[in-house]
Design an enzyme around this catalytic site. Structure first.
Site, PDB file in Angstrom:
ATOM      1  N   THR A  14       0.811  -1.216   0.000  1.00  0.00           N
ATOM      2  CA  THR A  14       0.000   0.000   0.000  1.00  0.00           C
ATOM      3  C   THR A  14       0.848   1.271   0.000  1.00  0.00           C
ATOM      4  O   THR A  14       2.049   1.249   0.280  1.00  0.00           O
ATOM      5  CB  THR A  14      -0.936   0.024   1.224  1.00  0.00           C
ATOM      6  OG1 THR A  14      -0.161   0.052   2.422  1.00  0.00           O
ATOM      7  CG2 THR A  14      -1.851  -1.184   1.241  1.00  0.00           C
ATOM      8  N   ASP A  15       0.182   2.374  -0.304  1.00  0.00           N
ATOM      9  CA  ASP A  15       0.834   3.682  -0.269  1.00  0.00           C
ATOM     10  C   ASP A  15       0.436   4.410   1.013  1.00  0.00           C
ATOM     11  O   ASP A  15      -0.183   3.819   1.906  1.00  0.00           O
ATOM     12  CB  ASP A  15       0.484   4.502  -1.520  1.00  0.00           C
ATOM     13  CG  ASP A  15      -1.009   4.778  -1.659  1.00  0.00           C
ATOM     14  OD1 ASP A  15      -1.759   4.605  -0.677  1.00  0.00           O
ATOM     15  OD2 ASP A  15      -1.418   5.189  -2.757  1.00  0.00           O
ATOM     16  N   LEU A  16       0.773   5.678   1.109  1.00  0.00           N
ATOM     17  CA  LEU A  16       0.476   6.449   2.320  1.00  0.00           C
ATOM     18  C   LEU A  16      -1.012   6.545   2.628  1.00  0.00           C
ATOM     19  O   LEU A  16      -1.408   6.714   3.782  1.00  0.00           O
ATOM     20  CB  LEU A  16       1.053   7.861   2.202  1.00  0.00           C
ATOM     21  CG  LEU A  16       2.576   7.958   2.316  1.00  0.00           C
ATOM     22  CD1 LEU A  16       3.038   9.379   2.017  1.00  0.00           C
ATOM     23  CD2 LEU A  16       3.044   7.515   3.691  1.00  0.00           C
ATOM     24  N   GLY A  18      -3.024   4.089   2.286  1.00  0.00           N
ATOM     25  CA  GLY A  18      -3.504   2.768   2.688  1.00  0.00           C
ATOM     26  C   GLY A  18      -4.159   1.981   1.577  1.00  0.00           C
ATOM     27  O   GLY A  18      -4.814   0.975   1.832  1.00  0.00           O
ATOM     28  N   ILE A  19      -3.992   2.446   0.339  1.00  0.00           N
ATOM     29  CA  ILE A  19      -4.536   1.703  -0.803  1.00  0.00           C
ATOM     30  C   ILE A  19      -3.385   1.068  -1.580  1.00  0.00           C
ATOM     31  O   ILE A  19      -2.231   1.491  -1.480  1.00  0.00           O
ATOM     32  CB  ILE A  19      -5.411   2.590  -1.712  1.00  0.00           C
ATOM     33  CG1 ILE A  19      -4.609   3.739  -2.321  1.00  0.00           C
ATOM     34  CG2 ILE A  19      -6.608   3.132  -0.944  1.00  0.00           C
ATOM     35  CD1 ILE A  19      -5.381   4.574  -3.321  1.00  0.00           C
TER      36      ILE A  19
END
Length: 129
Positions: A14-16, A18-19
């Site tokens: 995930t990225d920052l 949360g996806i």
């Protein structure tokens, strides 16, 4: 025939926000293709050793429809759309609870050790129909 491969989204995917980071979908569908080929009885390592032929991705056309998130359980569905002498075109969908989140059309080609196009071995073409 549709091959199904399940996986869980880990924090590292995930990225920052949360996806799932967009490039990780390519990793997910690569894993699914590797497992699909294995279920067909194709030993890619042996194919390379015996014929000098390997598979390579030539083209990917992808659509990101909805985000996957940390801890989601995803299913990658892989199906064959076309097989020619040196090319396989696949459709791969990533789903969560039946909802398509990502879809891709992937063109796989056979190449020789020299990097030049090669024909797919006949037994492999037959297995993919």
């Amino acid at each position: 025939m549709t091959h199904r491969f399940t996986l869980r989204v880990y924090y590292e995917d995930t990225d920052l926000a949360g996806i799932v980071y967009y490039a990780n979908y390519l990793k997910f569908i690569e894993r699914a293709r590797s497992e699909w080929i294995r279920t067909l009885g194709v030993d890619q390592k042996a194919m390379k050793e015996e014929t000098g032929t390997v598979f390579a991705v030539r083209r990917v056309e992808a659509d990101y429809l909805s985000p996957a998130r940390f801890d989601d359980e995803l299913e990658v569905q892989t199906s064959t759309e076309a097989v020619t002498g040196a090319r396989i075109i696949l459709r791969q969908d990533v789903l969560r609870d039946g909802e398509v989140l990502f879809t891709a059309h992937v063109t796989i080609v056979a190449i020789a050790e020299t990097g030049h196009p090669a024909r797919l071995p006949a037994n492999i073409r037959r297995q993919m129909h």
